[in-house]
Design a protein around this motif. Structure first.
Motif, PDB file in Angstrom:
ATOM      1  N   ALA A  67       0.835  -1.210   0.000  1.00 25.16           N
ATOM      2  CA  ALA A  67       0.000   0.000   0.000  1.00 25.16           C
ATOM      3  C   ALA A  67       0.868   1.258   0.000  1.00 25.16           C
ATOM      4  O   ALA A  67       0.585   2.222  -0.728  1.00 25.16           O
ATOM      5  N   PHE A  68       1.937   1.250   0.787  1.00 23.76           N
ATOM      6  CA  PHE A  68       2.844   2.393   0.846  1.00 23.76           C
ATOM      7  C   PHE A  68       3.528   2.595  -0.497  1.00 23.76           C
ATOM      8  O   PHE A  68       3.612   3.710  -1.015  1.00 23.76           O
ATOM      9  N   GLN A  69       3.999   1.521  -1.078  1.00 19.74           N
ATOM     10  CA  GLN A  69       4.676   1.594  -2.373  1.00 19.74           C
ATOM     11  C   GLN A  69       3.722   2.130  -3.446  1.00 19.74           C
ATOM     12  O   GLN A  69       4.112   2.940  -4.285  1.00 19.74           O
ATOM     13  N   GLU A  70       2.494   1.716  -3.417  1.00 18.96           N
ATOM     14  CA  GLU A  70       1.499   2.203  -4.383  1.00 18.96           C
ATOM     15  C   GLU A  70       1.257   3.702  -4.192  1.00 18.96           C
ATOM     16  O   GLU A  70       1.171   4.456  -5.169  1.00 18.96           O
ATOM     17  N   ALA A  71       1.161   4.146  -2.946  1.00 23.80           N
ATOM     18  CA  ALA A  71       0.945   5.567  -2.673  1.00 23.80           C
ATOM     19  C   ALA A  71       2.121   6.426  -3.126  1.00 23.80           C
ATOM     20  O   ALA A  71       1.943   7.565  -3.542  1.00 23.80           O
ATOM     21  N   LEU A  72       3.330   5.871  -3.075  1.00 23.62           N
ATOM     22  CA  LEU A  72       4.542   6.616  -3.429  1.00 23.62           C
ATOM     23  C   LEU A  72       4.938   6.444  -4.888  1.00 23.62           C
ATOM     24  O   LEU A  72       6.032   6.884  -5.268  1.00 23.62           O
ATOM     25  N   GLN A  73       4.105   5.864  -5.684  1.00 24.93           N
ATOM     26  CA  GLN A  73       4.474   5.496  -7.051  1.00 24.93           C
ATOM     27  C   GLN A  73       5.179   6.610  -7.821  1.00 24.93           C
ATOM     28  O   GLN A  73       6.174   6.371  -8.473  1.00 24.93           O
ATOM     29  N   ARG A  74       4.728   7.840  -7.719  1.00 26.19           N
ATOM     30  CA  ARG A  74       5.326   8.909  -8.519  1.00 26.19           C
ATOM     31  C   ARG A  74       6.730   9.306  -8.042  1.00 26.19           C
ATOM     32  O   ARG A  74       7.462   9.968  -8.768  1.00 26.19           O
ATOM     33  N   PHE A  75       7.105   8.906  -6.825  1.00 26.76           N
ATOM     34  CA  PHE A  75       8.433   9.237  -6.302  1.00 26.76           C
ATOM     35  C   PHE A  75       9.443   8.102  -6.477  1.00 26.76           C
ATOM     36  O   PHE A  75      10.639   8.314  -6.298  1.00 26.76           O
ATOM     37  N   LEU A  76       8.962   6.925  -6.799  1.00 23.63           N
ATOM     38  CA  LEU A  76       9.850   5.767  -6.918  1.00 23.63           C
ATOM     39  C   LEU A  76      10.738   5.866  -8.150  1.00 23.63           C
ATOM     40  O   LEU A  76      10.330   6.344  -9.194  1.00 23.63           O
ATOM     41  N   ILE A  77      11.964   5.395  -7.979  1.00 30.53           N
ATOM     42  CA  ILE A  77      12.914   5.368  -9.096  1.00 30.53           C
ATOM     43  C   ILE A  77      12.987   3.949  -9.625  1.00 30.53           C
ATOM     44  O   ILE A  77      13.057   3.003  -8.908  1.00 30.53           O
TER      45      ILE A  77
END
Length: 77
Positions: A67-77
């Motif tokens: 869930a956290f990874q999905e919420a941060l999708q636009r910041f992930l490299i």
């Protein structure tokens, strides 16, 4: 512990990241090799060098991580 490589490029990015991190019930640590900051603290986040990718670290369950990874999708490299 789970780790994600992220990039924050503006004050707005930092504000959005902190708002997202604050919405989760586990701690979020952001940093690099030398410095770490509380990912839920706007003031601490500005002690970091945003010219380079950062590592976000969380201690949580697999479901929470997803869930956290999905919420941060636009910041992930």
């Amino acid at each position: 512990m789970w780790e994600f490589e992220i990039r924050l490029q503006s004050v707005q990015d930092v504000q959005e990241f902190v708002a997202l991190a604050t919405g989760f019930p586990f701690g979020v640590e952001v940093g690099n090799d030398r410095y770490r900051a509380n990912g839920k603290s706007f003031m601490e986040m500005f002690c970091l060098d945003f010219r380079h990718p950062l590592i976000a670290r969380v201690e949580c369950s697999q479901v929470q991580r997803d869930a956290f990874q999905e919420a941060l999708q636009r910041f992930l490299i």
